[in-house]
Design a protein around this motif. Structure first.
Motif, PDB file in Angstrom:
ATOM      1  N   THR A 107      97.686 -45.442   9.494  1.00 27.99           N
ATOM      2  CA  THR A 107      98.951 -46.179   9.402  1.00 27.99           C
ATOM      3  C   THR A 107      99.784 -45.651   8.243  1.00 27.99           C
ATOM      4  OG1 THR A 107      97.969 -48.185  10.329  1.00 27.99           O
ATOM      5  CG2 THR A 107      99.999 -48.447   9.064  1.00 27.99           C
ATOM      6  N   ALA A 108     101.022 -45.260   8.559  1.00 25.42           N
ATOM      7  CA  ALA A 108     101.945 -44.784   7.528  1.00 25.42           C
ATOM      8  C   ALA A 108     102.896 -45.916   7.154  1.00 25.42           C
ATOM      9  CB  ALA A 108     102.724 -43.584   8.031  1.00 25.42           C
ATOM     10  N   THR A 109     102.893 -46.294   5.903  1.00 24.21           N
ATOM     11  CA  THR A 109     103.863 -47.274   5.427  1.00 24.21           C
ATOM     12  C   THR A 109     105.265 -46.672   5.518  1.00 24.21           C
ATOM     13  OG1 THR A 109     103.739 -46.466   3.155  1.00 24.21           O
ATOM     14  CG2 THR A 109     102.161 -48.205   3.800  1.00 24.21           C
ATOM     15  N   PRO A 110     106.310 -47.484   5.474  1.00 22.00           N
ATOM     16  CA  PRO A 110     107.668 -46.912   5.514  1.00 22.00           C
ATOM     17  C   PRO A 110     107.885 -45.865   4.431  1.00 22.00           C
ATOM     18  CG  PRO A 110     107.761 -49.290   5.805  1.00 22.00           C
ATOM     19  CD  PRO A 110     106.338 -48.963   5.461  1.00 22.00           C
ATOM     20  N   GLU A 111     107.356 -46.115   3.236  1.00 21.28           N
ATOM     21  CA  GLU A 111     107.530 -45.173   2.128  1.00 21.28           C
ATOM     22  C   GLU A 111     106.786 -43.863   2.399  1.00 21.28           C
ATOM     23  OE1 GLU A 111     108.244 -49.257   1.102  1.00 21.28           O
ATOM     24  OE2 GLU A 111     106.376 -48.306   1.800  1.00 21.28           O
ATOM     25  N   LYS A 112     105.548 -43.978   2.911  1.00 20.17           N
ATOM     26  CA  LYS A 112     104.759 -42.770   3.186  1.00 20.17           C
ATOM     27  C   LYS A 112     105.373 -41.967   4.317  1.00 20.17           C
ATOM     28  CE  LYS A 112     101.254 -40.016   2.574  1.00 20.17           C
ATOM     29  NZ  LYS A 112     101.146 -39.224   1.329  1.00 20.17           N
ATOM     30  N   TRP A 113     105.861 -42.642   5.357  1.00 20.68           N
ATOM     31  CA  TRP A 113     106.477 -41.926   6.472  1.00 20.68           C
ATOM     32  C   TRP A 113     107.742 -41.190   6.015  1.00 20.68           C
ATOM     33  CZ3 TRP A 113     104.492 -40.517  10.917  1.00 20.68           C
ATOM     34  CH2 TRP A 113     105.330 -40.047  11.932  1.00 20.68           C
ATOM     35  N   ALA A 114     108.538 -41.863   5.183  1.00 20.44           N
ATOM     36  CA  ALA A 114     109.749 -41.209   4.660  1.00 20.44           C
ATOM     37  C   ALA A 114     109.386 -39.997   3.810  1.00 20.44           C
ATOM     38  CB  ALA A 114     110.569 -42.206   3.842  1.00 20.44           C
ATOM     39  N   GLU A 115     108.313 -40.111   3.029  1.00 23.73           N
ATOM     40  CA  GLU A 115     107.864 -38.989   2.202  1.00 23.73           C
ATOM     41  C   GLU A 115     107.443 -37.809   3.071  1.00 23.73           C
ATOM     42  OE1 GLU A 115     103.868 -38.004  -0.366  1.00 23.73           O
ATOM     43  OE2 GLU A 115     104.653 -40.053  -0.472  1.00 23.73           O
ATOM     44  N   ARG A 117     112.295 -38.979  11.486  1.00 29.08           N
ATOM     45  CA  ARG A 117     113.227 -39.845  10.759  1.00 29.08           C
ATOM     46  C   ARG A 117     113.733 -40.971  11.668  1.00 29.08           C
ATOM     47  NH1 ARG A 117     116.334 -36.029   9.249  1.00 29.08           N
ATOM     48  NH2 ARG A 117     115.278 -35.545   7.281  1.00 29.08           N
ATOM     49  N   ALA A 118     114.017 -40.630  12.923  1.00 32.62           N
ATOM     50  CA  ALA A 118     114.499 -41.631  13.876  1.00 32.62           C
ATOM     51  C   ALA A 118     113.435 -42.684  14.150  1.00 32.62           C
ATOM     52  CB  ALA A 118     114.928 -40.953  15.170  1.00 32.62           C
ATOM     53  N   LEU A 119     112.176 -42.263  14.270  1.00 37.73           N
ATOM     54  CA  LEU A 119     111.101 -43.227  14.489  1.00 37.73           C
ATOM     55  C   LEU A 119     110.950 -44.175  13.308  1.00 37.73           C
ATOM     56  CD1 LEU A 119     108.219 -41.195  16.181  1.00 37.73           C
ATOM     57  CD2 LEU A 119     109.402 -43.178  17.117  1.00 37.73           C
ATOM     58  N   GLY A 120     111.036 -43.623  12.102  1.00 34.79           N
ATOM     59  CA  GLY A 120     110.947 -44.478  10.917  1.00 34.79           C
ATOM     60  C   GLY A 120     112.054 -45.508  10.873  1.00 34.79           C
ATOM     61  N   ALA A 121     113.279 -45.086  11.179  1.00 33.59           N
ATOM     62  CA  ALA A 121     114.410 -46.011  11.184  1.00 33.59           C
ATOM     63  C   ALA A 121     114.260 -47.053  12.277  1.00 33.59           C
ATOM     64  CB  ALA A 121     115.714 -45.227  11.382  1.00 33.59           C
ATOM     65  N   LEU A 122     113.716 -46.652  13.417  1.00 34.69           N
ATOM     66  CA  LEU A 122     113.547 -47.568  14.535  1.00 34.69           C
ATOM     67  C   LEU A 122     112.508 -48.634  14.219  1.00 34.69           C
ATOM     68  CD1 LEU A 122     114.532 -48.069  17.394  1.00 34.69           C
ATOM     69  CD2 LEU A 122     112.787 -46.474  18.211  1.00 34.69           C
ATOM     70  N   SER A 123     111.389 -48.235  13.601  1.00 33.73           N
ATOM     71  CA  SER A 123     110.378 -49.212  13.223  1.00 33.73           C
ATOM     72  C   SER A 123     110.907 -50.178  12.174  1.00 33.73           C
ATOM     73  CB  SER A 123     109.121 -48.506  12.699  1.00 33.73           C
ATOM     74  OG  SER A 123     108.117 -49.436  12.390  1.00 33.73           O
ATOM     75  N   ALA A 124     111.718 -49.671  11.245  1.00 30.15           N
ATOM     76  CA  ALA A 124     112.298 -50.547  10.228  1.00 30.15           C
ATOM     77  C   ALA A 124     113.270 -51.550  10.847  1.00 30.15           C
ATOM     78  CB  ALA A 124     113.009 -49.714   9.169  1.00 30.15           C
ATOM     79  N   ARG A 125     113.979 -51.124  11.875  1.00 28.69           N
ATOM     80  CA  ARG A 125     115.007 -51.987  12.482  1.00 28.69           C
ATOM     81  C   ARG A 125     114.421 -52.989  13.472  1.00 28.69           C
ATOM     82  NH1 ARG A 125     118.841 -51.003  16.885  1.00 28.69           N
ATOM     83  NH2 ARG A 125     118.071 -48.865  17.074  1.00 28.69           N
ATOM     84  N   LEU A 126     113.405 -52.546  14.234  1.00 27.21           N
ATOM     85  CA  LEU A 126     112.910 -53.397  15.314  1.00 27.21           C
ATOM     86  C   LEU A 126     111.471 -53.856  15.141  1.00 27.21           C
ATOM     87  CD1 LEU A 126     114.321 -51.462  18.424  1.00 27.21           C
ATOM     88  CD2 LEU A 126     115.393 -53.323  17.142  1.00 27.21           C
ATOM     89  N   GLY A 127     110.703 -53.184  14.272  1.00 32.04           N
ATOM     90  CA  GLY A 127     109.280 -53.479  14.158  1.00 32.04           C
ATOM     91  C   GLY A 127     108.867 -53.863  12.754  1.00 32.04           C
ATOM     92  N   ASP A 128     107.598 -53.556  12.436  1.00 31.87           N
ATOM     93  CA  ASP A 128     107.067 -53.946  11.126  1.00 31.87           C
ATOM     94  C   ASP A 128     107.345 -52.904  10.049  1.00 31.87           C
ATOM     95  OD1 ASP A 128     105.272 -51.893  11.648  1.00 31.87           O
ATOM     96  OD2 ASP A 128     103.499 -53.175  11.768  1.00 31.87           O
ATOM     97  N   GLY A 129     108.020 -51.823  10.405  1.00 34.53           N
ATOM     98  CA  GLY A 129     108.391 -50.800   9.436  1.00 34.53           C
ATOM     99  C   GLY A 129     107.411 -49.662   9.322  1.00 34.53           C
ATOM    100  N   ALA A 130     106.160 -49.875   9.766  1.00 32.79           N
ATOM    101  CA  ALA A 130     105.133 -48.841   9.657  1.00 32.79           C
ATOM    102  C   ALA A 130     105.044 -48.041  10.951  1.00 32.79           C
ATOM    103  CB  ALA A 130     103.785 -49.470   9.331  1.00 32.79           C
ATOM    104  N   LEU A 131     104.412 -46.870  10.877  1.00 34.53           N
ATOM    105  CA  LEU A 131     104.114 -46.052  12.043  1.00 34.53           C
ATOM    106  C   LEU A 131     102.599 -45.994  12.176  1.00 34.53           C
ATOM    107  CD1 LEU A 131     106.461 -44.819  13.694  1.00 34.53           C
ATOM    108  CD2 LEU A 131     107.095 -45.168  11.305  1.00 34.53           C
ATOM    109  N   HIS A 132     102.095 -46.342  13.348  1.00 35.63           N
ATOM    110  CA  HIS A 132     100.661 -46.447  13.583  1.00 35.63           C
ATOM    111  C   HIS A 132     100.222 -45.329  14.514  1.00 35.63           C
ATOM    112  CE1 HIS A 132     100.729 -50.644  11.946  1.00 35.63           C
ATOM    113  NE2 HIS A 132     101.963 -50.595  12.421  1.00 35.63           N
TER     114      HIS A 132
END
Length: 375
Positions: free
Chosen positions: A264-272, A54-69
């Protein structure tokens, strides 16, 4: 900013004596890409708690492109990180327990059998070894001399991550003991000594690499014989018996898991995925070296083309790429493992046999079959 942390690239660290440095990115040394800065967060064994995910997802949304690669070593990359965010990134990762040691963050390259302890296969549940190895690795004053490419593997006996060409391999044996390998040197050690033995092996490599001429980042680049390596390991305090006979066969089998397009996980997929993990007893995700996600207790995806299709970031994020390989690869449905590369560097390519589709300078492609190990 935490002590020892830098928001900008620092001097390259190399175990060898060559003049070209190890440019592997990390969480503190960011890589400047076409789509912004790139941070690579090492996740030993690919294991994340739901809170960390959850922290990684929030961090990518705040500082990056929102996705997790996801990477081919079960790590995570944040792309599109804005300039000047290095300090905030480091603070957030440390708060989430993902940055235990600034000096060791790029050398915590540890893959582990993703299904260990879940499916009844394998000889040993490697999770205990994983925790002990990470602690031993971060406690060593020598291991910061490893390159960012050096790889540890904890294999529960099934042979899956042994097939990834690690520099130090800890493999579970029937009865619970371990075989620890550094190149061709192999020792049988007691279960409780496995993690320490792996770090001793890495420390022996650092010393040998410093003595070698030129760049020496991986064990395969050493010129020492098996007997010389065995003697150095014994002298360094490794306790165990030299393993006789041929090494056990590796099995390049990918575990079941949840497949992600191009890893690559989109923000929605990572949250899911994160919320799914949070509802299950283990409350964790396991990122695999095959860019899939195992959520203990959740069913795996059925076979899909995404389990066989991979690609680098291409021209959408890399100046060296000759074309947008992901746009070209996405409509394809290969029957064989296939990897598309934007240039001849083939960043992130898989191990074992695969169909290699590589872009030429004019935007067309060459197609060959390759059998390789990660560099």
């Amino acid at each position: 900013m935490l002590p020892g942390m830098s928001a900008s690239p620092d001097p390259p660290i190399s175990a060898g004596t060559g003049t070209s440095g190890d440019a592997c990115p990390g969480a503190l040394r960011l890589h400047a890409a076409d789509d912004g800065f790139l941070a690579r967060v090492r996740i030993p064994g690919g294991v994340l708690t739901a809170d960390q995910a959850r922290a990684l997802g929030a961090l990518s949304a705040r500082l990056g492109d929102g996705a997790l690669h996801l990477t081919s070593r079960g790590n995570v990359q944040l792309r599109g990180v804005r300039d000047g965010c290095g300090g905030a990134l480091a603070e957030a990762l440390a708060a989430a327990g993902l940055l235990p040691s600034p000096a060791h963050e790029r050398v915590r390259n540890v893959v582990a059998s993703p299904m260990s302890g879940l499916d009844g296969l394998g000889s040993v549940d490697v999770r205990g070894w994983l925790r002990a190895l990470d602690a031993e690795l971060c406690a060593s004053a020598v291991t910061p001399g490893l390159s960012g490419r050096f790889l540890f593997a904890l294999d529960d006996g099934r042979g899956d991550v042994a097939a990834l060409g690690p520099d130090v391999l800890v493999r579970g044996l029937p009865g619970g003991d371990a075989e620890v390998s550094l190149g061709e040197a192999r020792f049988r050690v007691a279960h409780g000594d496995a993690a320490r033995a792996a770090v001793i092996a890495a420390e022996v490599f650092v010393t040998a690499a410093r003595e070698a001429p030129g760049r020496t980042w991986r064990v395969a680049e050493l010129t020492l014989s098996r007997a010389e390596l065995e003697a150095r390991l014994v002298s360094a305090g490794l306790r165990g018996e030299v393993a006789d006979g041929p090494a056990a066969a590796a099995t390049p089998a990918e575990p079941a898991g949840l497949a992600l397009p191009f890893g690559t996980a989109t923000p929605e997929k990572w949250a899911e995925l994160t919320e799914l993990a949070a509802r299950l007893p283990a409350q964790e995700l396991r990122l695999t070296p095959w860019r899939r996600v195992v959520v203990p207790g959740a069913p795996a995806d059925p076979d899909t083309p995404w389990t066989r299709l991979g690609a680098c970031i291409g021209s959408r994020g890399c100046a060296k790429a000759h074309t947008d390989v992901r746009a070209d690869a996405a409509p394809r449905h290969p029957e064989l493992p296939t990897y598309w590369s934007g240039c001849e560097r083939r960043c992130g390519h898989p191990t074992g046999p695969y169909v290699d589709v590589t872009a030429r300078t004019d935007g067309t492609y060459t197609t060959t079959t390759r059998t390789t190990h990660p560099s």
